[in-house]
Motif scaffolding. Structure first.
Motif, PDB file in Angstrom:
ATOM      1  N   TYR A  21     -33.275  -7.706 -32.948  1.00  0.00           N
ATOM      2  CA  TYR A  21     -32.125  -7.565 -32.059  1.00  0.00           C
ATOM      3  C   TYR A  21     -31.586  -6.146 -32.213  1.00  0.00           C
ATOM      4  N   PRO A  22     -30.906  -5.640 -31.186  1.00  0.00           N
ATOM      5  CA  PRO A  22     -30.462  -4.249 -31.258  1.00  0.00           C
ATOM      6  C   PRO A  22     -29.608  -3.915 -32.489  1.00  0.00           C
ATOM      7  N   ALA A  23     -28.765  -4.824 -32.930  1.00  0.00           N
ATOM      8  CA  ALA A  23     -27.937  -4.501 -34.100  1.00  0.00           C
ATOM      9  C   ALA A  23     -28.696  -4.713 -35.421  1.00  0.00           C
ATOM     10  N   CYS A  38     -26.864  -7.944 -36.895  1.00  0.00           N
ATOM     11  CA  CYS A  38     -26.685  -8.843 -35.745  1.00  0.00           C
ATOM     12  C   CYS A  38     -26.105 -10.198 -36.166  1.00  0.00           C
ATOM     13  N   HIS A  61     -26.085 -12.684 -34.025  1.00  0.00           N
ATOM     14  CA  HIS A  61     -26.685 -13.627 -33.080  1.00  0.00           C
ATOM     15  C   HIS A  61     -25.622 -14.275 -32.207  1.00  0.00           C
ATOM     16  N   GLY A  76     -25.446 -14.173 -29.143  1.00  0.00           N
ATOM     17  CA  GLY A  76     -26.041 -14.770 -27.954  1.00  0.00           C
ATOM     18  C   GLY A  76     -26.156 -13.808 -26.777  1.00  0.00           C
ATOM     19  N   LEU A  77     -25.392 -12.710 -26.796  1.00  0.00           N
ATOM     20  CA  LEU A  77     -25.424 -11.777 -25.662  1.00  0.00           C
ATOM     21  C   LEU A  77     -26.852 -11.323 -25.359  1.00  0.00           C
ATOM     22  N   CYS A  78     -27.599 -11.016 -26.409  1.00  0.00           N
ATOM     23  CA  CYS A  78     -28.938 -10.454 -26.208  1.00  0.00           C
ATOM     24  C   CYS A  78     -29.976 -11.511 -25.863  1.00  0.00           C
ATOM     25  N   PHE A 137     -21.048  -4.954 -33.355  1.00  0.00           N
ATOM     26  CA  PHE A 137     -21.550  -4.236 -34.533  1.00  0.00           C
ATOM     27  C   PHE A 137     -22.116  -2.859 -34.187  1.00  0.00           C
TER      28      PHE A 137
END
Ligand code: FAD
Ligand code: SF4
Length: 418
Positions: free
Chosen positions: A31-33, A37, A39, A41-43, A57
């Protein structure tokens, strides 16, 4: 192919490595962070396009969003705002008839249900249990009171509540409610204007010390005498963890009981690594960007603590006024020494023999901080711990990640230099 390109444009998250949703290949997914992250849920949605600016973050921007959402940022010189964020009022409340199986008295579930029943919203984003695992979160867009009721009680694990934003968009709904914790709400507020909504109600809870599903197992195994029957737990204002047990989860006859373990008896040395890095880096314990926050830590034992941040929050609380009793908050004791002492104790991973821990629990419950002072105790201990964690693990983002209000709170204490 062009359809592949379109897919890539619309759903870049599907191309993330090992996409399989939470649970499956969860640990290896990038995940990008990265390790920070939560989690949220945005991604897991097409809104991943906005991750750089929206992720709690990658781009901590609470004060800016406070201004957008509440019309002002918190006034740092007013202690109640410094600690608890922008608000119109705070009070203690509880349902006259507690909802069975809710985390506390079920105020969150009641408000969400009323939002739906009165037609103020067409759906509520909330999180129920996975059918196969009582602690595994399964976010949903609830459209019936039964679904909201099924979502009551905390899932004490990272939960991708925002993963249903694609469903929200596809539903065509224009009025929705979202129940969420701080990091979810920060990302939600950042993309709110892209959701095509006429009205959004954000009902928040405070959140701290969350864990992954694996970390939860370790916590239950090291702390409870009967880890397999725990259905619910909370770190309470009496300085004890209260575990609720129900033997039906292991096929028993329905025997229920409560187990309490004093904070001071926790095996800190074994538990240090169970908290998610996101939660060890979080400075939004009180969910600054929700319209209404329902927690417990500023209220007397057995009551819930309500923070009405703005008029939308007031509108939500008014929906349940006939179902709840309320009283003003109070504050007593002095937290400073307890917080200062907790810093080296945590650092050294100190664990006391259980009988001393029990005794200390009784004494501190009698003489220690209560009401809002207890809430400040909990905020101070977590912010100082998290600041030290970030300083050591993520020194290059420390400066931009720690909000000014948190900095002022932390400055009240003497921290180890290294
Ligand atoms: P209920 O009516 O039982 O409803 C609970 C709601 O929470 C449900 O609608 C569900 O959708 C939602 N939910 C459950 N788990 C999650 C999750 N992981 N992520 C997002 N939403 C979720 N309050 C404090 O004052 N101090 C604390 O230190 C504190 N720590 C918390 C830690 C966690 C991990 C969580 C999830 C909550 C915490 N709270 C804390 C809030 C508190 O425990 C109660 O959730 C709150 O008071 C509401 O109680 P209720 O009976 O009204 O909720
Ligand atoms: Fe994406 Fe949320 Fe993880 Fe940030 S915390 S990387 S927004 S899923």
């Amino acid at each position: 192919s062009s359809s592949h390109q379109k897919e890539q444009q619309l759903y870049p998250h599907r191309l993330l490595k090992n996409y399989g949703g939470l649970g499956g290949k969860y640990d290896t997914r990038q995940y990008p962070a990265k390790s920070l992250c939560s989690h949220c849920g945005l991604c897991d949605t097409r809104f991943i396009h906005y991750v750089k600016d929206s992720c709690a973050f990658l781009n901590q921007h609470i004060s800016e969003l406070e201004y957008t959402v509440h019309g002002k940022s918190r006034a740092l010189e007013i202690e109640d705002q410094l600690y608890f964020g922008v608000h119109l009022t705070m009070l203690a409340a509880r349902r006259k008839q507690p909802l069975p199986g809710a985390q506390w008295s079920g105020i969150v579930t009641s408000i969400a249900t009323r939002l739906l029943e009165t037609g103020k919203v067409q759906g509520i984003v909330c999180v129920k249990n996975d059918e196969t695992d009582r602690f595994k979160p399964k976010p949903i867009l609830a459209t019936t009171p039964e679904e909201i009721y099924a979502s009551r009680v905390n899932k004490p694990t990272l939960s991708p509540n925002l993963s249903v934003l694609d469903t929200v968009e596809a539903s065509g709904f224009t009025r929705i409610g979202v129940i969420g914790v701080g990091c979810q709400v920060e990302a939600l507020r950042s993309v709110q204007s892209k959701l095509g909504l006429e009205k959004l109600y954000v009902l928040g809870t405070p959140c701290v010390d969350n864990v992954t599903r694996k970390g939860l197992d370790k916590f239950l195994r090291t702390t409870s005498s009967s880890p397999d029957t725990v259905v619910h737990y909370e770190f309470m204002q009496d300085f004890r963890v209260h575990f609720k047990h129900d033997d039906r989860v292991v096929g028993g006859s329905g025997k229920q009981w409560t187990e309490t373990v004093p904070f001071f008896g926790l095996k800190t040395n074994q538990l240090k690594d169970i908290f998610a890095p996101s939660c060890l880096s979080c400075f939004d314990y009180v969910n600054s960007l929700a319209d209404l926050v329902v927690g417990y830590m500023g209220a007397p034992f057995g009551w819930q603590w309500i923070v009405v941040r703005n008029n939308i929050g007031k509108e939500m609380l008014d929906l349940v006024s006939s179902q709840i009793e309320t009283m003003p908050l109070s504050s007593s004791g002095n937290r400073f020494q307890a917080v200062q002492n907790s810093i080296p104790a945590y650092e050294k991973g100190m664990t006391l023999p259980m009988w001393i821990a029990q005794l200390l629990g009784v004494v501190i419950d009698k003489l220690g901080p209560k009401g809002l002072e207890y809430a400040r105790f909990s905020i101070d201990s977590h912010f100082t711990r998290n600041y030290l964690y970030m300083k050591r693990k993520f020194p290059n983002i420390l400066q931009r990640h720690v909000p000014e209000y948190a900095r002022r709170i932390i400055e009240q204490y003497k921290l180890p230099q290294q």
